[in-house]
Design an enzyme around this catalytic site. Sequence first.
Site, PDB file in Angstrom:
ATOM      1  N   LYS A 299      10.089  -7.253  59.834  1.00 27.29           N
ATOM      2  CA  LYS A 299       9.255  -7.008  61.022  1.00 27.29           C
ATOM      3  C   LYS A 299       9.354  -5.531  61.436  1.00 27.29           C
ATOM      4  O   LYS A 299      10.270  -4.828  60.991  1.00 27.29           O
ATOM      5  CB  LYS A 299       9.709  -7.921  62.165  1.00 27.29           C
ATOM      6  CG  LYS A 299      11.140  -7.667  62.633  1.00 27.29           C
ATOM      7  CD  LYS A 299      11.645  -8.797  63.525  1.00 27.29           C
ATOM      8  CE  LYS A 299      13.062  -8.509  64.009  1.00 27.29           C
ATOM      9  NZ  LYS A 299      13.658  -9.681  64.698  1.00 27.29           N
TER      10      LYS A 299
ATOM     11  N   TYR B 269      15.995  23.502  77.998  1.00 27.96           N
ATOM     12  CA  TYR B 269      15.439  23.077  79.279  1.00 27.96           C
ATOM     13  C   TYR B 269      16.522  22.872  80.332  1.00 27.96           C
ATOM     14  O   TYR B 269      17.598  22.348  80.047  1.00 27.96           O
ATOM     15  CB  TYR B 269      14.677  21.747  79.118  1.00 27.96           C
ATOM     16  CG  TYR B 269      13.301  21.914  78.522  1.00 27.96           C
ATOM     17  CD1 TYR B 269      12.339  22.722  79.123  1.00 27.96           C
ATOM     18  CD2 TYR B 269      12.964  21.240  77.352  1.00 27.96           C
ATOM     19  CE1 TYR B 269      11.077  22.863  78.566  1.00 27.96           C
ATOM     20  CE2 TYR B 269      11.705  21.369  76.791  1.00 27.96           C
ATOM     21  CZ  TYR B 269      10.757  22.184  77.399  1.00 27.96           C
ATOM     22  OH  TYR B 269       9.513  22.319  76.855  1.00 27.96           O
TER      23      TYR B 269
ATOM     24  N   MET C  53      10.960  17.741  72.742  1.00 29.20           N
ATOM     25  CA  MET C  53      10.041  16.859  72.015  1.00 29.20           C
ATOM     26  C   MET C  53      10.119  17.071  70.503  1.00 29.20           C
ATOM     27  O   MET C  53      10.135  16.115  69.733  1.00 29.20           O
ATOM     28  CB  MET C  53       8.602  17.093  72.501  1.00 29.20           C
ATOM     29  CG  MET C  53       7.613  16.106  71.916  1.00 29.20           C
ATOM     30  SD  MET C  53       5.916  16.441  72.430  1.00 29.20           S
ATOM     31  CE  MET C  53       6.007  16.169  74.184  1.00 29.20           C
TER      32      MET C  53
END
Length: 355
Positions: free
Chosen positions: A35, A244, A293
């Site tokens: 799955k 950041y 990101m």
Amino acid sequence: MSQATLSIDLSAIVANWAALDRLSAPGCVTSAVVKADAYGLGAARVGPALAQAGVSWFFVALAHEGVALRRAIGPKPVIAVLSGHMAGDAPLLAEADLTPMLNSPEQVTRHFSSLPKHSFGVQLDSGMHRLGLASDDWRAVAPTALAHSPRLIMSHLACADQPDHPMNPHQLSQFRAMSDGLGVPRALAATGGILLGRDYHFDLTRPGIGLYGGAPFQAARPVVALSLPVIQTRWVEPGCSVGYANAWIAPRRSRIATVGAGYADGLIRALGAGGAHVFCGAQPCPIVGRVSMDLITVDLTDLPHAKQIPEVLDILSPHQGVDALADKAGTIGYEILTSLGTRYGRNYHEGQTCS
Ligand SMILES: *Cc1c(COP(=O)(O)O)cnc(C)c1O
């Protein structure tokens, strides 16, 4: 190398399946759970490798996963669908010859009205209270269901990764009470259940995570390696920040590498706060600052002086497996694997991964 590369060792997946198969009771069929795109590793490659090794039963979560798997592995193996027969699934189940595990009285009715001659199984709720027929509902529908010859009666354990948990024998006895003497093949164990011993094996087992090298199957061969390209390095003076929110301040003059993958690639932000490392060969290098990101910053200051700036750093390797990395992020190997993004170069191979 300009792209982060995910290496997937198909022969290790097959070897892990064979090892779990050897642990299973004699005569018991060892299936493969593929799955969520084979736990993120690619069902279109993992499925055929396992089918070729002799796997005759596969489990997917959803009918549309089953359709794609059928294209990949051909007509012979059984493909069972854990979510059962949902509204609108009948054409998919019929076209791809999928075997839904019916979970509720509604699904039983839907199945026999739309596909009365089609293969099916039954999932029972033995105490997890997630999917499956409750014992009252099972009593009500059992005469009809049994008259149509189910291929399998199954249930799922909630606490199988904790061998001493009282839930395990409790669910075992509930499952037995609902299924003894019916003459239908039965399945209860996933990876954790296989390790609980033969009482839990019945006629078929359903390992997933153990195939892909994850806990609780400690003896598993590692399956995945992930290498991140170094884009740039720089020296940062003491007291200067990286990344950041200035979340990391250099305590000394530090050599910082910026590597090309981030939380959009499944390397979740919690890794930045959890003291995780990437590896230069066998040498751990701490991740510093926030995970971005597309980027992660790494402290290379303690690499041996003579060593050249590496081209790549490994975040999954023989030195740091899926579960070790997951621990650092406060999660489990399953979540790390199924979060792996689509931007990696993927290298499927048959052999030892190198570090
Ligand atoms: C996901 C799942 C499995 C496989 O579980 P692992 O812990 O990955 O081995 C087996 N059965 C059911 C019902 C599942 O949902």
